[in-house]
Scaffold this motif. Sequence first.
Motif, PDB file in Angstrom:
ATOM      1  N   ALA A  94      77.573  21.652  91.123  1.00  0.00           N
ATOM      2  CA  ALA A  94      76.714  22.263  92.309  1.00  0.00           C
ATOM      3  C   ALA A  94      77.869  22.588  93.573  1.00  0.00           C
ATOM      4  N   ASP A 193      68.500  23.620  96.866  1.00  0.00           N
ATOM      5  CA  ASP A 193      69.388  22.599  96.225  1.00  0.00           C
ATOM      6  C   ASP A 193      68.490  21.907  95.119  1.00  0.00           C
ATOM      7  N   TYR A 196      68.242  17.358  91.905  1.00  0.00           N
ATOM      8  CA  TYR A 196      67.369  16.316  91.424  1.00  0.00           C
ATOM      9  C   TYR A 196      65.896  16.609  90.853  1.00  0.00           C
ATOM     10  N   THR A 224      72.239  21.226  88.931  1.00  0.00           N
ATOM     11  CA  THR A 224      73.573  20.577  88.402  1.00  0.00           C
ATOM     12  C   THR A 224      73.365  19.823  87.239  1.00  0.00           C
ATOM     13  N   SER A 226      75.155  17.036  86.740  1.00  0.00           N
ATOM     14  CA  SER A 226      75.707  15.880  86.817  1.00  0.00           C
ATOM     15  C   SER A 226      74.660  14.668  86.760  1.00  0.00           C
ATOM     16  N   ARG A 235      82.009  18.251  85.732  1.00  0.00           N
ATOM     17  CA  ARG A 235      81.617  19.133  86.618  1.00  0.00           C
ATOM     18  C   ARG A 235      81.236  20.219  86.329  1.00  0.00           C
TER      19      ARG A 235
END
Length: 381
Positions: A94, A193, A196, A224, A226, A235
């Motif tokens: 991200a 964003d 989560y 993301t 991640s 990544r």
Amino acid sequence: MNAHYIANSGVQKIKPYVPGKPIEEVKQEFGLDKVIKMASNENCYGASETAKQAIRELTEQIHLYPHSLSSDFREKLSQLLQVDTEMITVGNGADGVLHNLGMTIVDQEDEFIIPETTFPLYSSIVRAMRGTVVTSRMDGLSIDTDDILERITDRTKAIFFCNPNNPTGDALPADRVHEFLKQVPDHILVVIDEAYIDFADRESTPESIRLFLSGMNNLFIIRTLSKIYGLAGVRLGYGIGDTELISLINRVKPPFDVSSIAQKAGVAALSDEQFRRYTLEKTNEEKRYFYSELTEMGLTWVPSQTNFILIDTGVDSKAVFENLQKHGIIIRPGKNFGLPTHIRVTLGTHEENVQFFEAFKKVLVTVTKSNDYIKAMDSKG
Ligand SMILES: Cc1ncc(COP(=O)(O)O)c(C=O)c1O
């Protein structure tokens, strides 16, 4: 040569990003055999076995450049999220997507509204591109959407909105987010964003992709692999937005920034719903364990919509951080986020969490005692 003055004036103003301390460094520093990292919101359950297998199978092809626009991964996302592939850009995490976006949109005269307590990369990127950061104040530990709206001017180009927010871990209720988004003029980009979002409960999931598809095309949603997908080391992140904006981003995006390993692992990870569910269920179970321990200790915390918890220790968080390292546990002190008594702790496996609380209880006693000692000395003059 004075290297500082070689940097552009924006870069000169950036505070360096402080990442979670690496395990090896703490092992060496304190002579420990075992160290638990609860500092970077990684997935403590590892990654999907399917994704690992996909990476193993790729080893004979690593001499070749990857696909520059991650077409298989975008195709997979398109099926999963029901969005056009043309609405998706992929990046080196991200973070990479944020960089590519920043390079595309930030001009010197522009203002960017960023909440005071949030992910630090937004302001670094804006500053590096010599845009102006307009800081919006928090409502306690929550993002204050009214304050954001009040700060909009003729020069506002975008708003950075992290939901659920890092480092606080909370998310605004979905209806509040809808209300807020409706009030943002549609020439202003809202960068949401959602690193989560998979951990958030239903009432805190604003279904931003659906809002975007239903006509709010000033949204740019970042996600993301991640976190819940456990691929922090390879990544991989993506952004969803207006097709024209995506094609502009692709003009500046480094053509081979997303490795073939990341692309293949990403497709496999997205197919492994079982691992995603497992992570979510375990995380929720461990969150309940954290809450009950913290209640027993009489501490306060922010109810979390993520895989980490922000705890108010009531004492100097840097001292807590330093002492926890001696017990082989790495967390994040809130001092770096402007929260001097808070710590941010990534939820671990149950065994790790039990060890965390054992150490945390001892550390609080040590830090409180040394505080009392300092106070006593001070009062003696
Ligand atoms: C809110 C937020 N956005 C973005 C990122 C970066 O994610 P990635 O690992 O995909 O670069 C993080 C990482 O911790 C994060 O907390």
